[in-house]
Design a protein around this motif. Sequence first.
Motif, PDB file in Angstrom:
ATOM      1  N   THR A  21       6.717  -3.795   1.147  1.00 50.90           N
ATOM      2  CA  THR A  21       6.771  -3.179   0.812  1.00 50.90           C
ATOM      3  C   THR A  21       6.734  -2.319   1.660  1.00 50.90           C
ATOM      4  O   THR A  21       5.950  -1.806   2.926  1.00 50.90           O
ATOM      5  CB  THR A  21       5.412  -2.490  -0.018  1.00 50.90           C
ATOM      6  OG1 THR A  21       3.927  -2.816   0.507  1.00 50.90           O
ATOM      7  CG2 THR A  21       5.139  -4.095  -1.340  1.00 50.90           C
ATOM      8  N   ASN A  23       7.796   2.384   2.194  1.00 52.79           N
ATOM      9  CA  ASN A  23       8.390   4.405   1.318  1.00 52.79           C
ATOM     10  C   ASN A  23       9.254   4.592   1.997  1.00 52.79           C
ATOM     11  O   ASN A  23       9.725   4.124   3.267  1.00 52.79           O
ATOM     12  CB  ASN A  23       7.282   4.939   1.941  1.00 52.79           C
ATOM     13  CG  ASN A  23       5.419   4.527   1.888  1.00 52.79           C
ATOM     14  OD1 ASN A  23       5.424   4.235   0.697  1.00 52.79           O
ATOM     15  ND2 ASN A  23       4.839   4.623   2.121  1.00 52.79           N
ATOM     16  N   ARG A  37       4.380   0.368   4.214  1.00 50.98           N
ATOM     17  CA  ARG A  37       3.848   0.906   3.339  1.00 50.98           C
ATOM     18  C   ARG A  37       2.173  -0.406   3.672  1.00 50.98           C
ATOM     19  O   ARG A  37       1.826  -1.228   3.110  1.00 50.98           O
ATOM     20  CB  ARG A  37       3.776   0.318   1.852  1.00 50.98           C
ATOM     21  CG  ARG A  37       2.891   1.889   0.790  1.00 50.98           C
ATOM     22  CD  ARG A  37       2.488   1.193  -0.559  1.00 50.98           C
ATOM     23  NE  ARG A  37       3.962   2.012  -0.698  1.00 50.98           N
ATOM     24  CZ  ARG A  37       4.821   1.894  -1.671  1.00 50.98           C
ATOM     25  NH1 ARG A  37       4.179   1.222  -3.014  1.00 50.98           N
ATOM     26  NH2 ARG A  37       5.666   1.941  -1.900  1.00 50.98           N
ATOM     27  N   ASN A  41       1.445  -5.236   5.175  1.00 47.07           N
ATOM     28  CA  ASN A  41       2.816  -4.706   3.936  1.00 47.07           C
ATOM     29  C   ASN A  41       4.580  -5.401   3.213  1.00 47.07           C
ATOM     30  O   ASN A  41       5.075  -5.982   3.067  1.00 47.07           O
ATOM     31  CB  ASN A  41       3.662  -3.675   4.252  1.00 47.07           C
ATOM     32  CG  ASN A  41       4.726  -3.907   5.454  1.00 47.07           C
ATOM     33  OD1 ASN A  41       4.173  -4.561   6.845  1.00 47.07           O
ATOM     34  ND2 ASN A  41       6.115  -3.260   5.579  1.00 47.07           N
TER      35      ASN A  41
END
Length: 114
Positions: A21, A23, A37, A41
């Motif tokens: 994950t 950003n 993230r 992550n």
Amino acid sequence: MALDTFAWKPAYTSSGETKATVNVFSFGDGYSQRAPRGLNNVADTLALVFRLDAATWQSVDAFLRAKAGATPFLFSLDGGPQRKYVCDDWKPTKEAPNLYTVQATFTQVFTNQQ
């Protein structure tokens, strides 16, 4: 209290997915920057299949019910590193009088429980 270990081995038809994950920050002219993230992550989700006799199925079901989808446990896939997982989804199918096929989804979690 130490975490319990899920010791039963899945069938070779099992699969997994690793997801990172991130950003994504988009700027003008198509430029973007990506950043992880959080601290953890990258996590695994395992779609496991077990072929078990009735007595073993009862033990697996009791283990998963005791964890109730909330308490993590340790699991190692094919001798890899032990990681913490939860399982809140499992489905048994009775194939024969003493044979069950069980599909279970293990989701990796990051907790301070040891």
